[in-house]
Scaffold this active site. Structure first.
Site, PDB file in Angstrom:
ATOM      1  N   LEU A  76       0.833  -1.193   0.000  1.00  0.00           N
ATOM      2  CA  LEU A  76       0.000   0.000   0.000  1.00  0.00           C
ATOM      3  C   LEU A  76       0.873   1.250   0.000  1.00  0.00           C
ATOM      4  O   LEU A  76       2.066   1.194   0.298  1.00  0.00           O
ATOM      5  CB  LEU A  76      -0.925   0.000   1.217  1.00  0.00           C
ATOM      6  CG  LEU A  76      -1.909  -1.175   1.309  1.00  0.00           C
ATOM      7  CD1 LEU A  76      -2.618  -1.175   2.662  1.00  0.00           C
ATOM      8  CD2 LEU A  76      -2.923  -1.136   0.177  1.00  0.00           C
ATOM      9  N   THR A  77       0.257   2.393  -0.258  1.00  0.00           N
ATOM     10  CA  THR A  77       1.006   3.624  -0.538  1.00  0.00           C
ATOM     11  C   THR A  77       1.778   4.166   0.661  1.00  0.00           C
ATOM     12  O   THR A  77       2.998   4.340   0.601  1.00  0.00           O
ATOM     13  CB  THR A  77       0.042   4.697  -1.067  1.00  0.00           C
ATOM     14  OG1 THR A  77      -0.503   4.243  -2.308  1.00  0.00           O
ATOM     15  CG2 THR A  77       0.760   6.028  -1.280  1.00  0.00           C
ATOM     16  N   PHE A  78       1.097   4.473   1.748  1.00  0.00           N
ATOM     17  CA  PHE A  78       1.791   5.101   2.867  1.00  0.00           C
ATOM     18  C   PHE A  78       2.826   4.162   3.505  1.00  0.00           C
ATOM     19  O   PHE A  78       3.954   4.587   3.778  1.00  0.00           O
ATOM     20  CB  PHE A  78       0.788   5.616   3.896  1.00  0.00           C
ATOM     21  CG  PHE A  78       0.317   7.021   3.619  1.00  0.00           C
ATOM     22  CD1 PHE A  78      -0.155   7.384   2.367  1.00  0.00           C
ATOM     23  CD2 PHE A  78       0.343   7.989   4.602  1.00  0.00           C
ATOM     24  CE1 PHE A  78      -0.569   8.676   2.094  1.00  0.00           C
ATOM     25  CE2 PHE A  78      -0.077   9.297   4.349  1.00  0.00           C
ATOM     26  CZ  PHE A  78      -0.530   9.632   3.093  1.00  0.00           C
ATOM     27  N   HIS A  81       5.906   4.017   0.991  1.00  0.00           N
ATOM     28  CA  HIS A  81       6.657   5.272   0.860  1.00  0.00           C
ATOM     29  C   HIS A  81       7.511   5.525   2.095  1.00  0.00           C
ATOM     30  O   HIS A  81       8.637   6.024   1.999  1.00  0.00           O
ATOM     31  CB  HIS A  81       5.711   6.441   0.612  1.00  0.00           C
ATOM     32  CG  HIS A  81       5.374   6.640  -0.826  1.00  0.00           C
ATOM     33  ND1 HIS A  81       4.289   6.064  -1.424  1.00  0.00           N
ATOM     34  CD2 HIS A  81       6.023   7.333  -1.809  1.00  0.00           C
ATOM     35  CE1 HIS A  81       4.264   6.406  -2.703  1.00  0.00           C
ATOM     36  NE2 HIS A  81       5.307   7.173  -2.960  1.00  0.00           N
ATOM     37  N   HIS A 247       4.433   0.421  -5.397  1.00  0.00           N
ATOM     38  CA  HIS A 247       3.812  -0.875  -5.647  1.00  0.00           C
ATOM     39  C   HIS A 247       3.324  -0.878  -7.086  1.00  0.00           C
ATOM     40  O   HIS A 247       3.363   0.148  -7.776  1.00  0.00           O
ATOM     41  CB  HIS A 247       2.629  -1.109  -4.695  1.00  0.00           C
ATOM     42  CG  HIS A 247       1.680   0.049  -4.628  1.00  0.00           C
ATOM     43  ND1 HIS A 247       0.875   0.427  -5.691  1.00  0.00           N
ATOM     44  CD2 HIS A 247       1.429   0.947  -3.646  1.00  0.00           C
ATOM     45  CE1 HIS A 247       0.174   1.488  -5.358  1.00  0.00           C
ATOM     46  NE2 HIS A 247       0.502   1.845  -4.124  1.00  0.00           N
TER      47      HIS A 247
END
Length: 416
Positions: A76-78, A81, A247
């Site tokens: 997932l994004t957060f 990152h 991702h």
């Protein structure tokens, strides 16, 4: 009183001899090239071969690329990152999902500006811009997840919050101005910038759609503007550029969507997180019933107690991870009824699936004075990016989960 006098000639010779024997002044070490880290959210690794990103292809030809980069779980994004800039897996840095809940902090949602700017969510890790500032150098961030909060009391000296209304050319101009240096001529040692366009198109239309391709072309064109600007001002060849994604993206067919209520009755467990990695917290006195309903293999997902998750995911020890985790099969989503009702007709796209899947592989492209030219790397874990970045920036690495030797093959021989 005895007077001692040296002839002037003898004194001159003595002084010359002393100067000759003194060590020569040491020239100051040259400043390492600036490190520019660009993220294209949701860009799948194999899209680099689609012919729709000529500027990324140029960077790859002039530098290195990987066939894929494995995200950390959950993909997932957060979480990813923050992994890229801390070198810690989500289970260690604490950003364990895009949505979380704790008794002390309440709810975390990526759309909540209050939550995103609360340092308490982020202080399980030390991101690069904080380490750079601690070392006495400058850093700059354009909406990188985590950069809006004062982590350990520090933020990048130059920063811009997330704002999807700012056009990409304007963002790239801001990045270029940072790379050119501030009025005092001191350039940032580290610059990080984030672009959400490909991810948004992928979620709405799917990764095989014309819209996903168009978003990639748009982002690639913006990177081209940045490269051309750097070439014009002379900073291109003195900047180590690393382009990554967090991702990949998988297609979700229109009818392959369920809700948490389809998985377990709300009277047995509270839903903590939705999407593809689903978190449930059994209600008081309902733990055994919740486990009976959820644990094991189901038609389109599988569930585990957090302590029994697959070892290769390195996930489940952090207290923010809910007691039961269900992982959706590739191409299936579990969302709230309200989210399901808002979905447009047709296929869409998602991530958050097993990081080992080809569809989840992220991008890694690097070009600059430290990198070899025209080299292709095998796939590696995204935690390995962090020790590479600290080496390029010239600061000590904080404790991390990466392998400092994993990306040595990407560097020029003289830099190894």
């Amino acid at each position: 009183m005895i007077s001692i006098r040296f002839p002037i000639a003898a004194l001159s010779c003595a002084l010359l001899a002393a100067c000759a024997s003194s060590p020569a002044p040491v020239a100051p070490s040259p400043t390492p090239p600036t490190v520019l880290l660009l993220s294209i959210d949701g860009l799948r690794a194999d899209m680099l071969d689609s012919g729709n990103s000529p500027n990324l292809s140029r960077l790859a030809r002039e530098g290195v690329r990987s066939v894929g980069m494995r995200p950390s779980y959950p993909s997932l994004t957060f979480p990813n990152h923050y992994t890229l800039v801390t070198g810690l897996r989500p289970d260690r840095h604490g950003m364990v999902h895009n949505s979380m809940n704790t008794d002390a902090l309440g709810n975390f949602r990526v759309e909540s500006r209050e939550a995103v700017r609360n340092p308490a969510w982020w202080e399980g890790g030390e991101p690069l811009w904080v380490s750079v500032e601690k070392a006495g150098y400058k850093s700059a961030t354009w909406s990188w997840p985590g950069s809006e909060a004062p982590i350990h009391g520090l933020q990048a000296q130059q920063r811009h919050p997330y704002d999807d209304s700012v056009p990409l050319p304007e963002r790239m101009q801001q990045v270029l101005s940072w790379l050119e240096g501030t009025p005092d001529a001191i350039k940032p040692r580290f610059v990080a910038a984030y672009m959400e366009h490909v991810d948004k198109a992928g979620h709405r239309y799917g990764p095989d759609s014309p819209e996903y391709t168009a978003a990639l072309r748009q982002v690639d064109a913006a990177i081209g503007l940045l490269i051309d600007g750097m070439a014009a001002d002379g900073s291109l060849d003195n900047t180590n550029i690393i382009v990554v994604s967090d991702h990949g993206m998988a297609t979700v067919k229109q009818d392959q969507v369920i809700t948490p209520a389809d998985m377990i009755a709300p009277e047995l467990a509270r839903t903590v997180s939705v999407g593809q990695s689903i978190g449930f917290a059994p209600l008081p006195g309902k733990h055994a019933e919740a486990e009976k309903a959820l644990l094991g293999r189901h038609a389109h997902y599988q569930c585990w107690n957090k302590a029994q998750l697959p070892t290769r995911w390195h996930y489940g020890h952090n207290p923010r991870v809910p007691p039961i985790i269900c992982q959706m099969d590739e191409g299936w989503d579990a969302v709230t009824p309200a989210m399901r009702a808002k979905r447009a007709p047709g296929n869409s796209g998602s991530h958050g699936y097993d990081p080992a899947l080809p569809s989840m592989q992220a991008v890694f492209v690097a070009r600059g004075p430290a990198f070899a030219q025209g080299k292709q790397l095998s796939a590696f874990d995204n935690v390995d990016v962090y020790p590479l970045l600290t080496r390029l920036i010239g600061i000590p690495a904080q404790p991390n989960d990466g392998d400092p030797k994993a990306l040595e093959q990407a560097l020029r021989v003289s830099d190894m």
